[in-house]
Design an enzyme around this catalytic site. Structure first.
Site, PDB file in Angstrom:
ATOM      1  CD  GLU A 193      -2.359   1.293   2.835  1.00 16.82           C
ATOM      2  OE1 GLU A 193      -3.421   1.920   2.973  1.00 16.82           O
ATOM      3  OE2 GLU A 193      -1.765   0.729   3.786  1.00 16.82           O
ATOM      4  CE  LYS A 198      -8.272   0.722   3.855  1.00 17.61           C
ATOM      5  NZ  LYS A 198      -7.254   1.474   4.612  1.00 17.61           N
ATOM      6  CB  CYS A 205      -4.132  -0.952   5.439  1.00 24.23           C
ATOM      7  SG  CYS A 205      -3.240  -0.277   6.875  1.00 24.23           S
TER       8      CYS A 205
END
Length: 539
Positions: free
Chosen positions: A288, A351, A401
């Site tokens: 990321e 995301k 994440c």
């Protein structure tokens, strides 16, 4: 007039005792603090997983037969002891106020566990054998609430995430994180039932042996549960941890340097492959924020990524920040970048769960009153589709994440066809403790879904994880590293994948039922002896 004699006043009935009294106040407070400390030490980076059921038992003992407000306060105390140090890494990026507010919010859920423990006291006094069941159900329910509210929840510090090195981790293949949490908490319930029975009835041995056996089976028994067997076919995957510069650069130069680190590391890998020193990977995965410069809009960034892909000769899954057409809007994405054709816009994952107050600002007008820095947080737009990225060699289940903490986000990639799991993350603004807490989640997901997994970070810890939860080739923290490994792809869907959220929903439903069943018992006890709860609480 004849005076009638006054009838004698009957002596009041003795106050009935409904069982053993609660622990003394100072002991309850100490037990709640010890419970929070035990939960903290069971989680990474400490990893003393065996303390988790002990902590559950201590909190249950502290709140048993307490008034409801006392149970609430003791649970809150345990939550603060756990979450304030557990989440201290948020202070590194956001400052002390968000850290303390987040810790208070998370501790509030443990306060509800304490409240529920006090509420269920009559049930436990009458049927102590239910204590393991109620403990397991209460903790699963607490985590179900905390995983979802407010603003999509924050599942950090779940009991299941403390069991990376424990036999209980293997239960994830059957019922995911909720089943692991249930087993750990139920073991704690058996321990408190054992301790309370020996304290209240010191001459009773049969029941004590039964509770001890239940705790032992819940703790050690899962070692016999078979995990998913990896498929025979393998693919070689490379993970690139480019690291980040720390000082001496402005913001734009910092972003350019991070991208260049990952480009150069990939080109160096290509040189090693060409010289025959390393095998050629079939997929390279960057973390990321490896390109915080939008490569779909910035020709220089695109040219650098293309040079790396051309050098290695295979696709790169790039973690990139994409700017939107609306000023201030961004998207956190994983983009498949091919050697010849460049970015494959059909294989882009956006995301789905941006972090509130960090990647977007809920209730922005109110937040401005709390902090003058509220408008520094941009508006990260959430994606709408699961992170299924199809490469020529492997179908990747991509999550970014903190998304690895959410059950449904990871499961959606597997039901969508993912053959391996990839967690792209950026720990540069946190610390190694946060990275290791995240790796524990990756371990559980690999077992849960029977898919081998990778975690790739800008600064570490990056690693490969097998379907048994074992970590392979972990990198150090705050160093540059490139790691290759053959990874098994595919495999049958596990029971946990097939069942999805149904075990958790069943646990929540049973918890609500038990809480409702305790209501008439509380009314009966208080009706028979209105002073009983008061007198026991005064100790």
């Amino acid at each position: 007039m004849t005076l009638q004699p006054t009838p004698p006043v009957a002596a009041p009935d003795p106050v009935p005792t409904a069982g053993p009294r609660p622990l003394r106040r100072w002991i309850s407070v100490a037990a709640a603090c010890a419970a929070g400390a035990g939960l903290l030490l069971s989680l990474p980076p400490y990893g003393l997983w065996f303390l988790a059921p002990v902590a559950v038992a201590l909190l249950a003992a502290a709140t048993h037969r307490r008034r409801l407000r006392a149970g609430l306060g003791l649970g809150m105390l345990a939550g603060l002891v756990l979450f304030v140090p557990l989440l201290d890494w948020t202070n590194l990026a956001a400052g002390w106020l968000p850290w303390i507010m987040l810790s208070l919010a998370q501790a509030g859920y443990l306060a509800l566990v304490g409240l529920a423990g006090a509420w269920l006291s009559p049930l436990h006094d009458r049927w102590r054998v239910l204590w393991p069941l109620t403990a397991g159900l209460l903790w699963v329910t607490q985590e179900a609430l905390r995983d979802r509210a407010p603003f999509g929840g924050f599942p950090w510090g779940r009991l299941a995430f403390s069991q990376g090195d424990a036999p209980a981790l293997r239960l994830a293949v059957l019922g995911g994180a909720p089943l692991v949490t249930f087993a750990v908490a139920a073991a704690g319930g058996a321990l408190v039932a054992l301790a309370w029975r020996r304290w209240s009835r010191p001459r009773t041995w049969a029941g004590a042996a039964g509770f001890a056996a239940v705790a032992a089976v819940l703790v050690a028994g899962p070692a016999l549960v078979p995990v998913a067997t990896p498929a025979g076919e393998t693919r070689t995957v490379a993970i690139v941890q480019g690291n980040v510069p720390r000082l001496g650069l402005d913001f734009n130069a910092q972003r350019a340097a991070v991208l260049l680190n990952h480009v150069r590391a990939t080109q160096n890998l290509a040189d090693e492959v060409r010289l025959g020193r390393k095998p050629k990977p079939e997929l390279v995965i960057w973390p990321e924020n490896s390109s915080d410069i939008d490569p779909l809009r910035n020709p220089d960034a695109a040219q650098q990524i293309a040079a790396a892909a051309t050098a290695i000769g295979v696709p790169i899954l790039v973690g990139a920040v994409l700017r939107g057409d609306v000023p201030g809007e961004i998207r956190n994405a994983g983009i498949l970048w091919k050697p010849v054709t460049g970015p494959d816009l059909d294989q882009v994952y956006i995301k789905r769960h941006p972090v509130p107050f960090a990647e977007y600002m809920p209730l922005r007008p109110i937040a401005r009153v709390v902090s003058a820095k509220a408008d520094l947080v941009k508006n990260m737009v959430a994606g709408q589709t699961p992170g299924v990225v199809r490469t020529p060699a492997i179908t990747v289940g991509d999550v970014i994440c903190f998304e690895v903490a959410y059950d449904s986000i990871v499961r959606d990639t597997v039901t969508g066809g993912a053959q391996i799991l990839a967690v792209q993350t950026n720990n540069a603004t946190f610390n190694e403790a946060e990275a290791r807490q995240q790796l524990a989640m990756v371990r559980l997901r690999a077992v849960e879904h029977g898919r081998e997994a990778v975690m790739v970070s800008t600064v570490g810890v990056s690693a490969f994880v097998g379907t048994d939860g074992r970590v392979h080739s972990p990198t150090g923290f705050n160093v540059a590293a490139v790691v290759l490994r053959g990874i098994h792809v595919g495999g049958p869907r596990t029971l946990a994948t097939r069942l999805g959220h149904w075990p958790e929903l069943a646990a929540v439903g049973l918890a609500v039922l038990l809480l409702a069943l305790a209501a008439p018992m509380r009314r009966r006890r208080n009706g028979d002896n209105p002073a009983a709860e008061h007198t026991t609480e005064e100790r």
